[in-house]
Design an enzyme around this catalytic site. Structure first.
Site, mmCIF file in Angstrom:
data_model
loop_
_atom_site.group_PDB
_atom_site.id
_atom_site.type_symbol
_atom_site.label_atom_id
_atom_site.label_comp_id
_atom_site.label_asym_id
_atom_site.label_seq_id
_atom_site.Cartn_x
_atom_site.Cartn_y
_atom_site.Cartn_z
ATOM 1 C CG ASP A 100 -1.797 7.728 0.679
ATOM 2 O OD1 ASP A 100 -1.145 8.775 0.806
ATOM 3 O OD2 ASP A 100 -2.378 7.404 -0.375
ATOM 4 C CG ASP B 152 -2.181 2.419 6.501
ATOM 5 O OD1 ASP B 152 -2.513 2.079 5.336
ATOM 6 O OD2 ASP B 152 -2.442 3.539 6.970
ATOM 7 C CG ASP C 159 -1.723 1.194 1.428
ATOM 8 O OD1 ASP C 159 -2.375 1.637 0.471
ATOM 9 O OD2 ASP C 159 -1.710 1.739 2.553
#
Length: 215
Positions: free
Chosen positions: A19, A167, A17
Site C-alpha cells: 500500500d 512509504d 511494501d
C-alpha cells in the site's frame, strides 16, 4: 564483465511494501477512514488535516488517532476486508513494468505487507505475483522486522544484501532493525520530507526510478 554485459543488480533481494508503494490505495484509505473511526472508536480526520498528517511519523499518527495498539489488528482486518469488497485499488502507473524489468535483470523480489493475500492476488494478478519469490501478508504495522528477516531467510539472502522499499517511517524502522537498507518512495502515504528524516539508503521520486535497483 565485457562492455555488452548488463550491470549486476545493486542488491540481491528487493522486498516491497504494497500500500502506497506498489498500490495506489491512499484515496480509498481516506474515503474509508472516518467510517472505520466511528465504528472502532478512534479519531476522525478532516480534509484540511490530511497534509499535516501525511507529514507525521507512523508512531505520531497512532498517538494522534487515539487507537490502542491492541485494537490495530482488528481495524487492519476490517480495512483489508473492505478493500477486497470495493475492488477499486490499482497499481501505480508503471509499477508492473518496473517489477518485470527488475526481475528480468536478475533481481530477486519479495513482498512484505500488512494487507491481505486476496487483495494482493487481485491487484497484482497472477503474472506479477509469480515474479515474487516470497509474499508475506498480514504483518502488523510495527511487526515487519521479523517478516523481513523471514523473507531473506526463505530466499537464502543475507539481510545486508537486501533493501526494503516502502512509504512509511515504520517501514524504515523495520528495515533498520532487520539490518537492511531502506528505500523511500515519494508517492505514498507519507511525505518525502518525513521519510527523508529516516535517512533512507535510496530515494525514489518517480516509479520508473525503481529501475535503478537493477544496477
Amino acid at each position: 564483465m565485457n562492455a555488452a554485459s548488463s550491470p549486476s543488480p545493486a542488491y540481491a533481494l528487493a522486498i516491497f511494501d504494497f500500500d502506497g508503494t506498489l498500490a495506489d490505495s491512499f484515496p480509498f484509505f481516506l474515503r474509508l477512514h472516518n467510517e472505520l473511526a466511528r465504528k472502532h472508536g478512534f479519531r476522525e480526520v478532516a480534509p484540511q488535516d490530511v497534509p499535516a498528517l501525511r507529514a507525521m511519523s507512523t508512531r505520531e499518527l497512532m498517538a494522534r488517532s487515539g487507537l490502542p495498539a491492541w485494537r490495530l489488528p482488528v481495524v487492519a482486518r476490517d480495512f483489508t476486508r473492505r478493500m477486497q469488497e470495493a475492488d477499486e485499488v490499482r497499481l501505480f502507473d508503471g509499477a508492473g513494468e518496473a517489477l518485470h524489468a527488475l526481475a528480468s535483470a536478475g533481481l530477486r523480489l519479495a513482498l512484505v505487507t500488512s494487507n491481505s493475500r486476496p487483495n494482493i492476488d487481485r491487484v497484482l494478478g497472477p503474472e506479477l505475483c509469480a515474479l515474487f519469490g516470497h509474499i508475506d501478508c498480514g504483518a502488523s504495522i510495527f511487526g515487519k522486522r521479523s517478516r523481513l528477516l523471514r523473507a531473506a531467510r526463505v530466499l537464502g539472502t543475507k539481510p545486508e544484501a537486501c533493501i526494503y522499499v516502502g512509504d512509511a517511517t515504520a517501514d524504515a524502522e523495520a528495515a533498520r532493525e532487520a539490518g537492511m537498507d531502506f528505500g523511500a518512495v515519494d508517492w505514498g502515504y507519507t511525505t518525502p520530507e518525513a521519510l527523508a528524516l529516516m535517512r533512507p539508503a535510496r530515494r525514489f521520486g518517480q516509479v520508473r526510478e525503481l529501475l535503478s535497483l537493477a544496477g
